[in-house]
Design a protein around this motif. Structure first.
Motif, PDB file in Angstrom:
ATOM      1  N   ILE A  23      -0.253  -8.336  -1.752  1.00 30.79           N
ATOM      2  CA  ILE A  23       0.053  -7.603  -0.524  1.00 30.79           C
ATOM      3  C   ILE A  23       1.289  -6.733  -0.706  1.00 30.79           C
ATOM      4  O   ILE A  23       1.291  -5.547  -0.399  1.00 30.79           O
ATOM      5  CB  ILE A  23       0.250  -8.567   0.657  1.00 30.79           C
ATOM      6  CG1 ILE A  23      -1.079  -9.147   1.088  1.00 30.79           C
ATOM      7  CG2 ILE A  23       0.913  -7.869   1.837  1.00 30.79           C
ATOM      8  CD1 ILE A  23      -0.958 -10.225   2.131  1.00 30.79           C
ATOM      9  N   GLY A  24       2.347  -7.335  -1.184  1.00 27.55           N
ATOM     10  CA  GLY A  24       3.593  -6.601  -1.352  1.00 27.55           C
ATOM     11  C   GLY A  24       3.499  -5.512  -2.394  1.00 27.55           C
ATOM     12  O   GLY A  24       3.977  -4.392  -2.191  1.00 27.55           O
ATOM     13  N   MET A  49       9.574  -0.683  -9.386  1.00 23.15           N
ATOM     14  CA  MET A  49      10.577  -1.084  -8.399  1.00 23.15           C
ATOM     15  C   MET A  49       9.965  -1.144  -6.999  1.00 23.15           C
ATOM     16  O   MET A  49      10.248  -2.072  -6.237  1.00 23.15           O
ATOM     17  CB  MET A  49      11.747  -0.116  -8.413  1.00 23.15           C
ATOM     18  CG  MET A  49      12.829  -0.507  -7.462  1.00 23.15           C
ATOM     19  SD  MET A  49      13.540  -2.099  -7.864  1.00 23.15           S
ATOM     20  CE  MET A  49      15.016  -1.574  -8.642  1.00 23.15           C
ATOM     21  N   ALA A  50       9.113  -0.181  -6.640  1.00 21.47           N
ATOM     22  CA  ALA A  50       8.435  -0.211  -5.341  1.00 21.47           C
ATOM     23  C   ALA A  50       7.538  -1.437  -5.243  1.00 21.47           C
ATOM     24  O   ALA A  50       7.470  -2.093  -4.190  1.00 21.47           O
ATOM     25  CB  ALA A  50       7.620   1.067  -5.144  1.00 21.47           C
ATOM     26  N   PHE A  51       6.858  -1.775  -6.329  1.00 19.79           N
ATOM     27  CA  PHE A  51       6.004  -2.958  -6.383  1.00 19.79           C
ATOM     28  C   PHE A  51       6.825  -4.223  -6.134  1.00 19.79           C
ATOM     29  O   PHE A  51       6.470  -5.061  -5.298  1.00 19.79           O
ATOM     30  CB  PHE A  51       5.317  -3.024  -7.751  1.00 19.79           C
ATOM     31  CG  PHE A  51       4.326  -4.143  -7.898  1.00 19.79           C
ATOM     32  CD1 PHE A  51       2.992  -3.948  -7.590  1.00 19.79           C
ATOM     33  CD2 PHE A  51       4.720  -5.390  -8.356  1.00 19.79           C
ATOM     34  CE1 PHE A  51       2.077  -4.974  -7.730  1.00 19.79           C
ATOM     35  CE2 PHE A  51       3.818  -6.418  -8.493  1.00 19.79           C
ATOM     36  CZ  PHE A  51       2.488  -6.205  -8.182  1.00 19.79           C
ATOM     37  N   LEU A  52       7.928  -4.357  -6.838  1.00 20.05           N
ATOM     38  CA  LEU A  52       8.757  -5.557  -6.710  1.00 20.05           C
ATOM     39  C   LEU A  52       9.422  -5.655  -5.337  1.00 20.05           C
ATOM     40  O   LEU A  52       9.508  -6.744  -4.764  1.00 20.05           O
ATOM     41  CB  LEU A  52       9.814  -5.584  -7.814  1.00 20.05           C
ATOM     42  CG  LEU A  52       9.276  -5.814  -9.221  1.00 20.05           C
ATOM     43  CD1 LEU A  52      10.387  -5.695 -10.246  1.00 20.05           C
ATOM     44  CD2 LEU A  52       8.587  -7.155  -9.322  1.00 20.05           C
ATOM     45  N   ILE A  56       8.960  -8.716  -2.670  1.00 23.28           N
ATOM     46  CA  ILE A  56      10.096  -9.449  -2.116  1.00 23.28           C
ATOM     47  C   ILE A  56      10.107  -9.367  -0.590  1.00 23.28           C
ATOM     48  O   ILE A  56      10.362 -10.360   0.097  1.00 23.28           O
ATOM     49  CB  ILE A  56      11.414  -8.931  -2.723  1.00 23.28           C
ATOM     50  CG1 ILE A  56      11.476  -9.314  -4.195  1.00 23.28           C
ATOM     51  CG2 ILE A  56      12.621  -9.468  -1.974  1.00 23.28           C
ATOM     52  CD1 ILE A  56      12.576  -8.633  -4.970  1.00 23.28           C
ATOM     53  N   ALA A  57       9.805  -8.195  -0.048  1.00 23.04           N
ATOM     54  CA  ALA A  57       9.785  -8.033   1.416  1.00 23.04           C
ATOM     55  C   ALA A  57       8.685  -8.874   2.054  1.00 23.04           C
ATOM     56  O   ALA A  57       8.892  -9.496   3.101  1.00 23.04           O
ATOM     57  CB  ALA A  57       9.598  -6.570   1.777  1.00 23.04           C
ATOM     58  N   ALA A  58       7.513  -8.920   1.432  1.00 17.75           N
ATOM     59  CA  ALA A  58       6.409  -9.719   1.974  1.00 17.75           C
ATOM     60  C   ALA A  58       6.759 -11.209   1.961  1.00 17.75           C
ATOM     61  O   ALA A  58       6.540 -11.916   2.951  1.00 17.75           O
ATOM     62  CB  ALA A  58       5.134  -9.467   1.179  1.00 17.75           C
ATOM     63  N   SER A  81       2.970  -9.704   9.391  1.00 15.75           N
ATOM     64  CA  SER A  81       4.400  -9.482   9.157  1.00 15.75           C
ATOM     65  C   SER A  81       4.670  -9.172   7.691  1.00 15.75           C
ATOM     66  O   SER A  81       5.524  -8.338   7.375  1.00 15.75           O
ATOM     67  CB  SER A  81       5.217 -10.692   9.600  1.00 15.75           C
ATOM     68  OG  SER A  81       5.037 -11.779   8.734  1.00 15.75           O
ATOM     69  N   ALA A  82       3.946  -9.805   6.788  1.00  9.89           N
ATOM     70  CA  ALA A  82       4.121  -9.529   5.358  1.00  9.89           C
ATOM     71  C   ALA A  82       3.708  -8.095   5.029  1.00  9.89           C
ATOM     72  O   ALA A  82       4.407  -7.397   4.290  1.00  9.89           O
ATOM     73  CB  ALA A  82       3.315 -10.513   4.531  1.00  9.89           C
TER      74      ALA A  82
END
Length: 98
Positions: A23-24, A49-52, A56-58, A81-82
């Motif tokens: 998802i993230g 970096m966008a992937f990581l 992390i945000a999810a 929310s994720a």
């Protein structure tokens, strides 16, 4: 609400590491690809970096929501929310990086 909790308990539905990664990561990379603006071409480091950051945000939104007792693991609000958090962080990173 009780039906969803019962389904989660009986089926063992929960978001794990792989779900956050997918998802993230997909949300972060999609934000990088589809965000409007001038692009300097494909830079693997920035896409990674966008992937990581999306991952992390999810994960962070899921754990924070469970900590604040907004939802339990496996509920649809956790997934929403994720996805929202990963997209938001991906867009902010992309806006600053492009």
């Amino acid at each position: 609400m009780a039906i969803i909790d019962l389904m989660a308990a009986l089926m063992g539905v929960s978001m794990g590491f792989l779900a956050f990664l997918v998802i993230g990561g997909v949300s972060g990379v999609s934000a990088w690809i589809f965000y409007p603006g001038a692009s300097d071409g494909v830079k693997p480091g920035r896409i990674l970096m966008a992937f990581l950051l999306g991952f992390i945000a999810a994960a962070a939104s899921s754990y924070a929501g469970q900590y604040w007792e907004l939802f339990q693991s496996g509920q649809i609000l956790e997934w929403a929310s994720a996805i929202f958090a990963a997209c938001a962080v991906g867009c902010v990173f992309t806006a600053l990086a492009k």
